[in-house]
Scaffold this active site. Structure first.
Site, short mmCIF file in Angstrom:
data_model
loop_
_atom_site.label_atom_id
_atom_site.label_comp_id
_atom_site.label_asym_id
_atom_site.label_seq_id
_atom_site.Cartn_x
_atom_site.Cartn_y
_atom_site.Cartn_z
CG HIS A 143 1.74 5.90 -5.19
ND1 HIS A 143 2.68 6.91 -5.76
CD2 HIS A 143 0.64 6.05 -4.95
CE1 HIS A 143 1.72 7.41 -4.49
NE2 HIS A 143 1.48 7.72 -4.66
CD GLU A 177 5.80 6.08 -6.48
OE1 GLU A 177 5.10 6.59 -6.66
OE2 GLU A 177 6.21 6.10 -4.76
N GLY A 207 -2.10 3.52 -3.03
CA GLY A 207 -2.34 3.71 -2.29
C GLY A 207 -4.43 3.88 -2.47
CB SER A 208 -6.23 6.62 -3.78
OG SER A 208 -5.33 7.19 -4.65
NE ARG A 226 3.05 12.22 -3.00
CZ ARG A 226 1.54 12.05 -3.12
NH1 ARG A 226 1.75 10.37 -2.61
NH2 ARG A 226 0.62 12.42 -3.68
C1 8YV Z 1 -3.14 9.45 -5.62
C2 8YV Z 1 -1.37 10.08 -4.18
O1 8YV Z 1 -4.32 9.11 -5.32
O2 8YV Z 1 -3.95 10.89 -3.31
C3 8YV Z 1 -2.48 11.15 -3.06
O3 8YV Z 1 -1.73 12.05 -2.95
O4 8YV Z 1 -0.86 9.47 -3.77
C4 8YV Z 1 -1.98 9.45 -5.40
O5 8YV Z 1 -2.05 8.35 -5.45
C5 8YV Z 1 -3.27 8.76 -7.57
O6 8YV Z 1 -2.39 9.15 -7.92
C6 8YV Z 1 -4.39 8.74 -8.07
O7 8YV Z 1 -4.38 10.39 -8.59
#
Ligand code: 8YV
Length: 321
Positions: free
Chosen positions: A284, A265, A286-287, A236
């Site tokens: 952002h 952000e 990551g996922s 974060r």
């Molecule tokens: C969520 C994230 O993955 O999983 C997390 O904590 O950092 C976010 O990127 C994304 O917002 C999907 O809800």
């Protein structure tokens, strides 16, 4: 049937799964929801399926029926734990399903920053490539380099596995508690934070955002790092002192940074990071793969439905168990 407010765009099959046992109110993610409409939907909601909306006392006051907030995220710093606990509201997240996707991106940030991928891609596309460039194009080796992981949770272990077995890196870690199983199975070594910062070539910050990790990495910590080191943040934005990172990069205290998260952000178009060729800036993500986001949405839906149909959801966050 309980009523669920879906405050996020989710796959149709996930919505169909929820609809089997719940009434659905929804708002897609494309536009901010008008305040009065949000108030109306919260007033009816027994369950809330959300992404990063701030779950604080003000919002909870508008949701007198609310029993569960299910977040499509592994991080849950947007939960006001005290406010939720006072109201007996369950909070759930979506761990495990995104570990590999996030770990892949951590390696992309390490490799992309080390070998200047974005910078040199622009260089070629702008027609600047000169066969006599020589060492102007040089980057930094990742293989056999020393990696420091701050936050050896499930994602940290996935990063360590890639670094050790994919790039033969020497991996050390710092964590709130020791991880003997990870040390055993991955051959990683525990180090105190200052030792990790001072002795590694790459540092990856993966700690969840908590009161203890807020601004964990600040000016003192950046000054401990080697001038040739590269810092990666995929946790974060608030886990670092962003002004201190800007200063460290401007003064050459460290060699570069790979960032997926920021204090604010989306990051402002005039932000200093966007003018630094040695800083790789991602939005952002990551996922952010189709399969992983679908898996996260389905897991969040399962958490929500189980809580609303008299079962204990599998992923209640630690502080609300
Ligand atoms: C969520 C994230 O993955 O999983 C997390 O904590 O950092 C976010 O990127 C994304 O917002 C999907 O809800």
């Amino acid at each position: 049937k309980p009523t669920v407010f879906i405050d996020r765009t989710i796959p149709v099959d996930v919505e169909a799964y929820i609809a089997e046992s719940c009434e659905i109110e929804k708002w897609d993610h494309s536009e901010p929801i008008p305040k009065d409409l949000l108030k109306d939907k919260l007033a009816k909601a027994d369950g809330l399926l959300t992404g990063g909306r701030k779950i604080n006392a003000e919002l909870l006051e508008q949701a007198p029926r609310l029993k569960v907030v299910s977040s499509i995220s592994v991080g849950y710093n947007h939960f006001d734990i005290t406010a939720m606990k006072q109201r007996g509201i369950i909070g759930t997240n979506t761990p495990h399903v995104l570990n590999d996707t996030v770990a892949d991106l951590a390696l992309a940030l390490i490799l992309g920053t080390a070998r200047r991928v974005a910078e040199l891609d622009r260089y070629v596309k702008e027609g600047l490539w000169n066969p006599r460039d020589g060492e102007k194009l040089f980057g930094k080796d990742v293989h056999h380099a020393k990696l420091g992981i701050i936050g050896m949770g499930r994602i940290g272990e996935a990063v360590a596995r890639r670094a050790k077995f994919g790039f033969e890196m020497d991996v050390i870690y710092y964590n709130r508690s020791r991880k003997p199983e990870a040390e055993e199975k991955l051959g990683v070594r525990y180090a105190e934070l200052n030792e990790l910062l001072a002795s590694t070539d790459f540092i990856v910050l993966l700690a969840p955002l908590t009161p203890e990790t807020t601004r964990l990495i600040g000016r003192k910590e950046f000054q401990l790092m080697k001038p040739s080191s590269i810092f990666v943040n995929i946790s974060r934005g608030q886990t670092i002192d962003e002004a201190a990172l800007i200063e460290a990069l401007q003064q050459g205290t460290i060699a570069g940074a790979g960032l997926d998260v920021y204090e604010k952000e989306p990051v402002d178009v005039n932000h200093p990071f966007l003018k630094m060729p040695n800083v790789l800036t991602l939005p952002h993500i990551g996922s952010a793969t189709t399969q992983t986001r679908n898996d996260m949405a389905m897991l969040a839906a399962q958490n929500l439905v189980s809580a609303l149909t008299g079962h204990i959801p599998p992923n209640i966050v630690e502080e609300l168990k």
